[in-house]
Design a protein around this motif. Structure first.
Motif, PDB file in Angstrom:
ATOM      1  N   GLY A 177       0.809  -1.226   0.000  1.00  0.00           N
ATOM      2  CA  GLY A 177       0.000   0.000   0.000  1.00  0.00           C
ATOM      3  C   GLY A 177       0.833   1.262   0.000  1.00  0.00           C
ATOM      4  O   GLY A 177       0.283   2.371   0.094  1.00  0.00           O
ATOM      5  N   HIS A 178       2.131   1.128  -0.105  1.00  0.00           N
ATOM      6  CA  HIS A 178       3.073   2.250  -0.195  1.00  0.00           C
ATOM      7  C   HIS A 178       4.072   1.921  -1.297  1.00  0.00           C
ATOM      8  O   HIS A 178       4.209   0.767  -1.697  1.00  0.00           O
ATOM      9  N   TRP A 179       4.790   2.934  -1.766  1.00  0.00           N
ATOM     10  CA  TRP A 179       5.818   2.642  -2.757  1.00  0.00           C
ATOM     11  C   TRP A 179       6.874   1.712  -2.202  1.00  0.00           C
ATOM     12  O   TRP A 179       7.412   0.867  -2.911  1.00  0.00           O
ATOM     13  N   TRP A 180       7.174   1.860  -0.913  1.00  0.00           N
ATOM     14  CA  TRP A 180       8.238   1.068  -0.299  1.00  0.00           C
ATOM     15  C   TRP A 180       7.815   0.598   1.084  1.00  0.00           C
ATOM     16  O   TRP A 180       7.074   1.298   1.792  1.00  0.00           O
ATOM     17  N   GLY A 181       8.336  -0.554   1.491  1.00  0.00           N
ATOM     18  CA  GLY A 181       8.165  -0.981   2.864  1.00  0.00           C
ATOM     19  C   GLY A 181       8.786   0.002   3.829  1.00  0.00           C
ATOM     20  O   GLY A 181       8.330   0.160   4.964  1.00  0.00           O
ATOM     21  N   ALA A 182       9.838   0.687   3.388  1.00  0.00           N
ATOM     22  CA  ALA A 182      10.452   1.723   4.224  1.00  0.00           C
ATOM     23  C   ALA A 182       9.430   2.787   4.589  1.00  0.00           C
ATOM     24  O   ALA A 182       9.392   3.269   5.740  1.00  0.00           O
TER      25      ALA A 182
END
Length: 413
Positions: free
Chosen positions: A236-241
């Motif tokens: 749900g985000h560009w990155w897990g970060a």
């Protein structure tokens, strides 16, 4: 049926009876007999935008007619690759990052380890060669990735592995701190998947990734996030970060950067890692691959990013993940299905004793659903983000039916 000339990866060399996939559209694929399957794994964790995207095929064909390929060593470059790296850098977890491109996640992991060690070397700290990873985990199949992977069966029989690798149990920050203490001044980096994927689909324990970041800062090491599965919308985000609010020094990506339409991977490299290179203008980065920055792969990635953005698939991942998790959770009976774990649109169920994951997979295949067994006790799901609600519900129902059946039909070509 005799084994074919194709020697399949992660398969017994004597195996036969393979399932021939002929075409795909959205979250559905068809075999050579015309049977359809809901693709509950987005192929191998990667087809985020779904199958059958003609716009990517068109972009790749157009690029190949203009320039099919050309290397990017030394002074050479190409327009699609420069455009792609600008877009990836703009989306990177850390501002000012640059992008090193490879052809796969395994190559990207190797590159990240080399960059971490070389950065320390240029900074006058060549003793920093130790890399800490977790068990379980999966970081690819080249020698660094094989060594870093916390799955003993993936390491067996391949002879001496990479030196200076230390593994600790996932979620155990005390063990990680002890690994630093046992290697004073020698740790180059810690590598971690934001959500452990092929190791069993385990999200981080509360504070785990932040704790690893803090240990790296305390001891002068770098944090590598392996986002081969979690990057490009899966959580749900560009990155897990971004999902977990942790800042990496190096970010490994592949898979969904093109949704598998072309082989492509890479590493996002932060200014901190690049600083020693900037301080030594004569330093040469003597690593790379024939197909690093391949123009056709970059063309595919550019369209893939457009689709992820234009169709709101990051938001869709949240919805898909919740619906899938809710449905799977309703199947928990403490006997056949004992737990559900994961995050975003990557989920898994833990099976009870005596319920064999490969057999469950065969039942699901016979019912027209593709899931992935991990070991004997886990069934994983990572569907295309374009999957419909009805198809999500079918994944759940197929699993419910499969765990209740004793016989194992085998679907072949």
């Amino acid at each position: 049926m005799a084994a074919t000339a194709f020697l399949h990866p992660f398969t017994r060399p004597s195996a036969d009876g393979f399932l021939t996939i002929m075409r795909g559209e959205g979250a559905t694929v068809w075999d050579a007999h015309g049977r359809s399957y809901v693709d509950g794994m987005a192929s191998l964790w990667y087809c985020n935008i779904g199958h059958g995207r003609g716009e990517i095929a068109d972009a790749v064909a157009t690029q190949m007619r203009q320039l099919a390929g050309y290397h990017t060593f030394e002074r050479f470059t190409n327009e699609p690759t420069e455009q792609l790296c600008e877009r990836l850098a703009a989306r990177a977890p850390v501002a000012g990052s640059r992008v090193f491109l490879t052809s796969s996640g395994s190559e990207a992991v190797e590159t990240a380890v080399k960059l971490a060690r070389f950065s320390h070397h240029l900074a006058g700290d060549p003793a920093r060669t130790v890399v800490i990873s977790r068990r379980p985990s999966y970081h690819g199949v080249a020698y660094a990735g094989t060594t870093l992977t916390g799955l003993p069966l993936n390491q067996a029989g391949f002879g001496p592995l990479l030196p200076d690798v230390c593994q600790v149990p996932r979620g155990d920050l005390e063990a990680a701190a002890a690994a630093f203490a046992a290697n004073p001044g020698r740790v180059a980096a810690v590598i971690a998947e934001p959500v452990i994927g092929a190791g069993g689909v385990y999200p981080p324990e509360p504070g785990e990734l932040a704790g690893l970041r803090a240990l790296c800062d305390q001891h002068g090491a770098l944090l590598i996030l392996d986002e081969v599965i979690t990057g490009f919308g899966r959580l749900g985000h560009w990155w897990g970060a971004d999902r977990y609010g942790v800042t990496p020094d190096l970010t490994v990506f592949a898979k969904a950067v093109t949704s598998g339409y072309q082989p492509l991977g890479g590493v996002l490299v932060t200014p901190r890692v690049l600083a020693p290179f900037a301080a030594d203008p004569d330093a040469v980065l003597r690593t790379g691959h024939t197909y690093s920055g391949h123009p056709a792969a970059s063309a595919a990635a550019l369209v893939n990013l457009d689709v992820l953005e234009d169709e709101g698939l990051l938001d869709r991942a949240v919805h898909v993940g919740r619906r899938l998790a809710d449905g799977l959770s309703r199947l928990i009976d403490g006997e056949r299905i004992v737990e559900v774990r994961g995050d975003g649109a990557v989920r898994a169920v833990g099976l009870g004793p005596g319920v064999d994951a490969p057999q469950v997979r065969e039942h699901m295949l016979a019912a027209g659903v593709i899931a992935r067994p991990i070991g004997a006790g886990t069934i994983a799901f990572s569907p295309p983000l374009v999957i419909t609600d009805a198809q999500v519900d079918r994944l759940v129902q197929s699993l419910a039916d499969a765990v209740a059946r004793p016989a194992v039909p085998v679907v072949t070509r």
